[in-house]
Scaffold this active site. Structure first.
Site, PDB file in Angstrom:
ATOM      1  N   ARG A  92       0.851  -1.224   0.016  1.00  0.00           N
ATOM      2  CA  ARG A  92      -0.199   0.097   0.130  1.00  0.00           C
ATOM      3  C   ARG A  92       1.046   1.168  -0.092  1.00  0.00           C
ATOM      4  O   ARG A  92       2.010   1.192   0.550  1.00  0.00           O
ATOM      5  CB  ARG A  92      -0.917  -0.031   1.185  1.00  0.00           C
ATOM      6  CG  ARG A  92      -1.711  -1.013   1.490  1.00  0.00           C
ATOM      7  CD  ARG A  92      -2.345  -1.037   2.576  1.00  0.00           C
ATOM      8  NE  ARG A  92      -3.585  -2.069   3.024  1.00  0.00           N
ATOM      9  CZ  ARG A  92      -3.309  -3.150   3.563  1.00  0.00           C
ATOM     10  NH1 ARG A  92      -2.134  -3.367   4.210  1.00  0.00           N
ATOM     11  NH2 ARG A  92      -4.233  -4.335   3.714  1.00  0.00           N
TER      12      ARG A  92
ATOM     13  N   LYS B 184      -2.144  -1.915   7.784  1.00  0.00           N
ATOM     14  CA  LYS B 184      -3.355  -1.478   8.712  1.00  0.00           C
ATOM     15  C   LYS B 184      -3.482  -1.879  10.019  1.00  0.00           C
ATOM     16  O   LYS B 184      -3.188  -2.944  10.402  1.00  0.00           O
ATOM     17  CB  LYS B 184      -4.446  -1.782   8.022  1.00  0.00           C
ATOM     18  CG  LYS B 184      -4.807  -0.966   6.711  1.00  0.00           C
ATOM     19  CD  LYS B 184      -5.959  -1.402   5.873  1.00  0.00           C
ATOM     20  CE  LYS B 184      -6.551  -0.668   4.796  1.00  0.00           C
ATOM     21  NZ  LYS B 184      -7.709  -0.962   4.188  1.00  0.00           N
TER      22      LYS B 184
ATOM     23  N   HIS C 154      -1.987   2.382  -5.983  1.00  0.00           N
ATOM     24  CA  HIS C 154      -2.515   1.091  -5.846  1.00  0.00           C
ATOM     25  C   HIS C 154      -2.654   0.021  -7.153  1.00  0.00           C
ATOM     26  O   HIS C 154      -2.839  -1.106  -6.968  1.00  0.00           O
ATOM     27  CB  HIS C 154      -4.058   1.381  -5.380  1.00  0.00           C
ATOM     28  CG  HIS C 154      -4.513   0.542  -4.096  1.00  0.00           C
ATOM     29  ND1 HIS C 154      -3.593   0.858  -2.928  1.00  0.00           N
ATOM     30  CD2 HIS C 154      -5.401  -0.415  -3.927  1.00  0.00           C
ATOM     31  CE1 HIS C 154      -4.322  -0.182  -2.011  1.00  0.00           C
ATOM     32  NE2 HIS C 154      -5.384  -0.784  -2.709  1.00  0.00           N
TER      33      HIS C 154
ATOM     34  N   ARG D 296      -0.235  -2.514  -6.654  1.00  0.00           N
ATOM     35  CA  ARG D 296      -0.329  -3.555  -5.744  1.00  0.00           C
ATOM     36  C   ARG D 296      -1.366  -4.568  -6.659  1.00  0.00           C
ATOM     37  O   ARG D 296      -1.446  -5.655  -6.519  1.00  0.00           O
ATOM     38  CB  ARG D 296      -0.968  -2.810  -4.546  1.00  0.00           C
ATOM     39  CG  ARG D 296      -1.422  -3.669  -3.624  1.00  0.00           C
ATOM     40  CD  ARG D 296      -1.838  -2.807  -2.341  1.00  0.00           C
ATOM     41  NE  ARG D 296      -3.022  -3.672  -1.203  1.00  0.00           N
ATOM     42  CZ  ARG D 296      -2.197  -4.459  -0.320  1.00  0.00           C
ATOM     43  NH1 ARG D 296      -1.029  -4.569  -0.326  1.00  0.00           N
ATOM     44  NH2 ARG D 296      -3.061  -5.049   0.503  1.00  0.00           N
TER      45      ARG D 296
ATOM     46  N   TYR E 240      -9.383 -10.932  -6.939  1.00  0.00           N
ATOM     47  CA  TYR E 240      -8.374 -11.215  -7.725  1.00  0.00           C
ATOM     48  C   TYR E 240      -8.606 -12.473  -8.783  1.00  0.00           C
ATOM     49  O   TYR E 240      -8.189 -12.682  -9.891  1.00  0.00           O
ATOM     50  CB  TYR E 240      -6.731 -11.193  -7.354  1.00  0.00           C
ATOM     51  CG  TYR E 240      -6.548 -10.129  -6.676  1.00  0.00           C
ATOM     52  CD1 TYR E 240      -6.155  -8.699  -7.786  1.00  0.00           C
ATOM     53  CD2 TYR E 240      -6.559  -9.825  -5.366  1.00  0.00           C
ATOM     54  CE1 TYR E 240      -5.925  -7.782  -7.082  1.00  0.00           C
ATOM     55  CE2 TYR E 240      -6.172  -8.423  -4.738  1.00  0.00           C
ATOM     56  CZ  TYR E 240      -5.837  -7.500  -5.718  1.00  0.00           C
ATOM     57  OH  TYR E 240      -5.643  -6.323  -5.027  1.00  0.00           O
TER      58      TYR E 240
END
Length: 301
Positions: free
Chosen positions: A151, A175, A247, A250, A282
């Site tokens: 991130r 996070k 992003h 990522r 994904y």
């Protein structure tokens, strides 16, 4: 409105201290509640979080719905539900006034990705000449974003002490301050080392940023906005007609791993997703790839 201030401040402390959310996440949660408070003040409704009814909140949602798309409405309702769940949890009221309010159904937005050729083209467009003092830094940044799937906040907070190159890993703080170790390939190690040992050492470093890996011209850590700007300018320079962000690298990292046979659990661990459900998005990225899996591995094929 005074009757709301105490509850909002307590909720803010709960999000930061007990849930360990980042400042950005806390701001987003509070934004939804503050919109409700603004509506109450504007319409001169005298009600506290303990007494507000489902009807009043429903009126607020109807009022604001015209200006929001379904995804934003869903986020708004979810944010308010979280606030009132906290109010219930603390014993200020017995019910959540949003319990029966339905979240709009939204399709899952598939993330944009870049092909390996597009990533090579982007990185290849970086000026590494002596006149561009940030060239080697920017190359190391893009290589790290793509090869480690970070991130943007994880990248800007990366420390030199987080680099465990002998073991082939970097330590990433994600996070909720949760840490994980992510593999890093030799080529990316090389680009980081060039920047760290040949470029970074030549610039003045502000006190408190001695261990921060990627620095701006003033010797402080880069901001999220600066990373966005770097990537936006490189895309324009490379004549890449796509809207991309940090992003995007990522998402590309995860998609390319999946396409080359990596399992979802491994991708989940590297991305730092709490739930495998988040990583499963994904699986929808490349249906041709999924068809090839069936063709190659199913016993009836």
């Amino acid at each position: 409105m005074k009757s709301w201030t105490k509850y909002i401040n307590d909720y803010q402390s709960y999000l930061k201290i007990e849930r360990g959310l980042s400042d950005n996440s806390v701001t987003n949660y509070l934004f939804d509640v503050k919109r409700l408070v603004a509506y109450i003040e504007e319409n001169e409704i005298d009600v506290s979080p303990k007494k507000i009814t489902e009807e009043t909140i429903q009126q607020f949602i109807y009022h604001i719905a015209e200006t929001l798309n379904p995804r934003s409405r869903a986020r708004l309702i979810s944010g308010l539900k979280s606030f009132f769940s906290y109010i219930v949890f603390e014993g200020y009221r017995e019910d959540n006034p949003l319990a029966l309010i339905e979240v709009p159904k939204i399709g899952r937005k598939l993330p944009d990705t870049l092909s390996t050729d597009e990533i090579d083209m982007l990185i290849g467009s970086i000026d590494l000449s002596a006149k561009n003092k940030q060239g080697h830094r920017n190359k190391a940044i893009l290589e790290t974003l793509y090869s480690c799937g970070l991130r943007v906040s994880e990248l800007t907070e990366l420390k030199i002490s987080d680099l465990f190159f002998d073991e082939g890993f970097i330590k990433v703080t994600g996070k909720g301050n949760k840490q994980r170790f992510v593999p890093i390939d030799n080529l990316t190690q090389k680009y980081i080392t060039i920047y760290k040992d040949e470029v970074r050492v030549l610039q003045p470093i502000q006190k408190g940023y001695e261990d921060t890996l990627f620095l701006n011209r003033r010797g402080k850590s880069l901001t999220r906005a600066m990373i966005f700007t770097i990537i936006k300018n490189l895309a324009k320079q490379a004549e890449l007609n796509k809207t991309i962000s940090p992003h995007t690298f990522r998402h590309s990292f995860a998609t390319h791993l999946l396409e080359n046979g990596a399992d979802l659990r491994s991708i989940q661990l590297m991305l730092g997703h709490e739930s495998i459900t988040t990583t499963e998005i994904y699986m929808h990225m490349d249906r041709k790839f999924l068809k090839n899996i069936i063709d190659n591995y199913h016993p009836r094929r």
